[in-house]
Design a protein around this motif. Structure first.
Motif, PDB file in Angstrom:
ATOM      1  N   THR A  17       0.831  -1.211   0.000  1.00  0.00           N
ATOM      2  CA  THR A  17       0.000   0.000   0.000  1.00  0.00           C
ATOM      3  C   THR A  17       0.860   1.253   0.000  1.00  0.00           C
ATOM      4  O   THR A  17       0.579   2.228  -0.711  1.00  0.00           O
ATOM      5  N   GLN A  18       1.929   1.242   0.784  1.00  0.00           N
ATOM      6  CA  GLN A  18       2.765   2.435   0.942  1.00  0.00           C
ATOM      7  C   GLN A  18       3.682   2.676  -0.247  1.00  0.00           C
ATOM      8  O   GLN A  18       3.890   3.820  -0.669  1.00  0.00           O
ATOM      9  N   TYR A  19       4.238   1.600  -0.790  1.00  0.00           N
ATOM     10  CA  TYR A  19       5.270   1.753  -1.827  1.00  0.00           C
ATOM     11  C   TYR A  19       4.863   1.275  -3.213  1.00  0.00           C
ATOM     12  O   TYR A  19       5.570   1.530  -4.188  1.00  0.00           O
ATOM     13  N   GLY A  20       3.747   0.527  -3.312  1.00  0.00           N
ATOM     14  CA  GLY A  20       3.358  -0.028  -4.600  1.00  0.00           C
ATOM     15  C   GLY A  20       4.007  -1.358  -4.895  1.00  0.00           C
ATOM     16  O   GLY A  20       3.716  -2.005  -5.899  1.00  0.00           O
ATOM     17  N   LEU A  21       4.903  -1.786  -4.003  1.00  0.00           N
ATOM     18  CA  LEU A  21       5.646  -3.033  -4.191  1.00  0.00           C
ATOM     19  C   LEU A  21       6.171  -3.463  -2.823  1.00  0.00           C
ATOM     20  O   LEU A  21       6.857  -2.692  -2.150  1.00  0.00           O
ATOM     21  N   ALA A  22       5.830  -4.691  -2.419  1.00  0.00           N
ATOM     22  CA  ALA A  22       6.265  -5.172  -1.103  1.00  0.00           C
ATOM     23  C   ALA A  22       7.782  -5.148  -0.976  1.00  0.00           C
ATOM     24  O   ALA A  22       8.325  -4.847   0.098  1.00  0.00           O
ATOM     25  N   LEU A  23       8.468  -5.451  -2.062  1.00  0.00           N
ATOM     26  CA  LEU A  23       9.929  -5.506  -2.020  1.00  0.00           C
ATOM     27  C   LEU A  23      10.553  -4.162  -1.664  1.00  0.00           C
ATOM     28  O   LEU A  23      11.626  -4.111  -1.058  1.00  0.00           O
TER      29      LEU A  23
ATOM     30  N   GLY B  62       9.490  -2.052   0.536  1.00  0.00           N
ATOM     31  CA  GLY B  62       9.521  -1.990   1.988  1.00  0.00           C
ATOM     32  C   GLY B  62      10.571  -2.914   2.579  1.00  0.00           C
ATOM     33  O   GLY B  62      11.263  -2.563   3.546  1.00  0.00           O
ATOM     34  N   LEU B  63      10.712  -4.100   1.977  1.00  0.00           N
ATOM     35  CA  LEU B  63      11.700  -5.055   2.475  1.00  0.00           C
ATOM     36  C   LEU B  63      13.126  -4.524   2.324  1.00  0.00           C
ATOM     37  O   LEU B  63      13.965  -4.691   3.208  1.00  0.00           O
ATOM     38  N   THR B  64      13.405  -3.885   1.200  1.00  0.00           N
ATOM     39  CA  THR B  64      14.753  -3.364   0.997  1.00  0.00           C
ATOM     40  C   THR B  64      15.023  -2.129   1.844  1.00  0.00           C
ATOM     41  O   THR B  64      16.141  -1.906   2.298  1.00  0.00           O
ATOM     42  N   ARG B  65      13.983  -1.332   2.089  1.00  0.00           N
ATOM     43  CA  ARG B  65      14.159  -0.109   2.871  1.00  0.00           C
ATOM     44  C   ARG B  65      14.292  -0.381   4.363  1.00  0.00           C
ATOM     45  O   ARG B  65      15.028   0.319   5.059  1.00  0.00           O
ATOM     46  N   HIS B  66      13.583  -1.375   4.852  1.00  0.00           N
ATOM     47  CA  HIS B  66      13.472  -1.548   6.303  1.00  0.00           C
ATOM     48  C   HIS B  66      14.089  -2.830   6.852  1.00  0.00           C
ATOM     49  O   HIS B  66      14.250  -2.950   8.058  1.00  0.00           O
ATOM     50  N   HIS B  67      14.438  -3.785   5.960  1.00  0.00           N
ATOM     51  CA  HIS B  67      14.905  -5.076   6.479  1.00  0.00           C
ATOM     52  C   HIS B  67      16.191  -5.562   5.814  1.00  0.00           C
ATOM     53  O   HIS B  67      16.564  -6.722   5.981  1.00  0.00           O
ATOM     54  N   ASP B  68      16.856  -4.702   5.090  1.00  0.00           N
ATOM     55  CA  ASP B  68      18.153  -5.036   4.481  1.00  0.00           C
ATOM     56  C   ASP B  68      18.099  -6.334   3.679  1.00  0.00           C
ATOM     57  O   ASP B  68      18.985  -7.180   3.759  1.00  0.00           O
ATOM     58  N   VAL B  69      17.031  -6.479   2.910  1.00  0.00           N
ATOM     59  CA  VAL B  69      16.851  -7.671   2.088  1.00  0.00           C
ATOM     60  C   VAL B  69      17.580  -7.511   0.755  1.00  0.00           C
ATOM     61  O   VAL B  69      17.600  -6.419   0.176  1.00  0.00           O
ATOM     62  N   ASP B  70      18.186  -8.588   0.278  1.00  0.00           N
ATOM     63  CA  ASP B  70      18.809  -8.587  -1.043  1.00  0.00           C
ATOM     64  C   ASP B  70      17.699  -8.777  -2.084  1.00  0.00           C
ATOM     65  O   ASP B  70      17.100  -9.851  -2.155  1.00  0.00           O
ATOM     66  N   PRO B  71      17.408  -7.758  -2.875  1.00  0.00           N
ATOM     67  CA  PRO B  71      16.289  -7.874  -3.815  1.00  0.00           C
ATOM     68  C   PRO B  71      16.469  -8.971  -4.857  1.00  0.00           C
ATOM     69  O   PRO B  71      15.492  -9.545  -5.334  1.00  0.00           O
ATOM     70  N   LEU B  72      17.698  -9.281  -5.213  1.00  0.00           N
ATOM     71  CA  LEU B  72      17.922 -10.335  -6.197  1.00  0.00           C
ATOM     72  C   LEU B  72      17.646 -11.713  -5.593  1.00  0.00           C
ATOM     73  O   LEU B  72      17.170 -12.621  -6.285  1.00  0.00           O
ATOM     74  N   ASP B  73      17.914 -11.856  -4.294  1.00  0.00           N
ATOM     75  CA  ASP B  73      17.568 -13.096  -3.599  1.00  0.00           C
ATOM     76  C   ASP B  73      16.046 -13.231  -3.547  1.00  0.00           C
ATOM     77  O   ASP B  73      15.492 -14.313  -3.782  1.00  0.00           O
ATOM     78  N   PHE B  74      15.376 -12.131  -3.231  1.00  0.00           N
ATOM     79  CA  PHE B  74      13.910 -12.107  -3.217  1.00  0.00           C
ATOM     80  C   PHE B  74      13.366 -12.518  -4.580  1.00  0.00           C
ATOM     81  O   PHE B  74      12.444 -13.329  -4.678  1.00  0.00           O
ATOM     82  N   ASP B  75      13.932 -11.971  -5.638  1.00  0.00           N
ATOM     83  CA  ASP B  75      13.455 -12.259  -6.986  1.00  0.00           C
ATOM     84  C   ASP B  75      13.610 -13.737  -7.326  1.00  0.00           C
ATOM     85  O   ASP B  75      12.712 -14.343  -7.909  1.00  0.00           O
ATOM     86  N   ARG B  76      14.745 -14.314  -6.957  1.00  0.00           N
ATOM     87  CA  ARG B  76      14.975 -15.735  -7.245  1.00  0.00           C
ATOM     88  C   ARG B  76      13.941 -16.618  -6.547  1.00  0.00           C
ATOM     89  O   ARG B  76      13.459 -17.595  -7.113  1.00  0.00           O
ATOM     90  N   LYS B  77      13.593 -16.271  -5.300  1.00  0.00           N
ATOM     91  CA  LYS B  77      12.706 -17.112  -4.504  1.00  0.00           C
ATOM     92  C   LYS B  77      11.224 -16.816  -4.727  1.00  0.00           C
ATOM     93  O   LYS B  77      10.373 -17.618  -4.337  1.00  0.00           O
ATOM     94  N   CYS B  78      10.918 -15.681  -5.330  1.00  0.00           N
ATOM     95  CA  CYS B  78       9.508 -15.312  -5.564  1.00  0.00           C
ATOM     96  C   CYS B  78       9.182 -15.339  -7.049  1.00  0.00           C
ATOM     97  O   CYS B  78       8.706 -16.351  -7.559  1.00  0.00           O
ATOM     98  N   ASP B  79       9.469 -14.283  -7.784  1.00  0.00           N
ATOM     99  CA  ASP B  79       9.174 -14.258  -9.228  1.00  0.00           C
ATOM    100  C   ASP B  79       9.845 -15.417  -9.955  1.00  0.00           C
ATOM    101  O   ASP B  79       9.227 -16.099 -10.774  1.00  0.00           O
ATOM    102  N   GLY B  80      11.120 -15.613  -9.670  1.00  0.00           N
ATOM    103  CA  GLY B  80      11.891 -16.618 -10.393  1.00  0.00           C
ATOM    104  C   GLY B  80      11.446 -18.036 -10.137  1.00  0.00           C
ATOM    105  O   GLY B  80      11.753 -18.945 -10.917  1.00  0.00           O
TER     106      GLY B  80
END
Length: 249
Positions: free
Chosen positions: A57-63, A65-83
């Protein structure tokens, strides 16, 4: 892809839940994987659902928020979700849609895709749908870029215009299944914007199932105070934007 000296009109197509039907359940499968990703970070199922919805809701994309607040590697997220999505089992080429793309007058119009997904997912969908040879350029969320932008953030649309070499946003035609994304483009002066919404189907937004309902739309209509035109089938673009299609002989 793309020619920065090209002054033709440009049509931007969103990809997910626009170039294929929400009935494919890709958004649901994606929602399940994103939820599992939140849980893998140590959140309870309830916290995961709450954060997923809040960040979407806040950013238009859950990722975002994850990258801003939880130091998540977006490429790791992509491999495990979209990929990890079995897209080949979920969507198939649509000859009617390919014909729609083929009927766009390329002497006057360029066709680009504009997505909040990463490049790999976007290219994969276009390839499966057999539209990749009919799309001149692609603007996507660059997960490798620190603090990347996404729709509906203004920076994302500005970047899209720069990449496509567009100096006059009034030459832009844009169709997206997310009303907020369409409204954002309209605020930036994009000349021809349409909200694609399949009546009666369910989609997942921010991890929550939402029923698509636009007052039993039978054809292109303007809904709401924002004057956003709504279509329920991409074929209706032939009537909404007749000037971008080849003239019948």
């Amino acid at each position: 892809m793309g020619d920065n000296k090209d002054d033709r009109l440009i049509v931007w197509f969103d990809i997910d839940n626009t170039l294929y039907s929400a009935s494919s359940k890709i958004s649901q499968a994606m929602g399940e994987r994103i939820h599992a990703y939140f849980v893998s970070l140590g959140f309870s199922h309830e916290e995961a659902s709450e954060l997923h919805l809040r960040y979407y809701t806040q950013y238009g994309l859950a990722l975002r928020g994850l990258t801003r607040h939880h130091d998540v590697d977006p490429l790791d997220f992509d491999r495990k979700c979209d990929g990890a999505l079995p897209l080949e089992e979920m969507i198939k080429p649509n000859p009617r849609l390919r014909k729609l793309f083929q009927d766009i007058d390329r002497t006057k119009v360029r066709v680009w895709a504009l997505t909040n997904a990463y490049k790999l997912h976007a290219e994969r969908v276009l390839r499966i749908l057999q539209l990749d040879d009919l799309v001149d350029g692609l603007v996507y969320c660059d997960y490798a870029e620190p603090n990347f932008s996404c729709k509906p953030e203004p920076e994302y649309y500005v970047k899209a215009l720069e990449k496509a070499g567009v100096t006059d946003p009034s030459k832009c035609y844009f169709v997206d299944d997310n009303r907020g994304n369409v409204q954002a483009a309209m605020r930036l002066g994009w000349g021809h914007c349409v909200h694609f919404s399949e009546h009666g189907l369910e989609i997942v937004e921010g991890g929550r199932v939402k029923q698509i309902d636009n007052e039993n739309l039978a054809g292109p209509k303007v809904i709401g105070d924002d004057n956003v035109q709504v279509i329920t089938d991409l074929e209706q673009l032939r009537h909404v934007w007749p000037e971008i299609f080849k003239k019948e002989i």
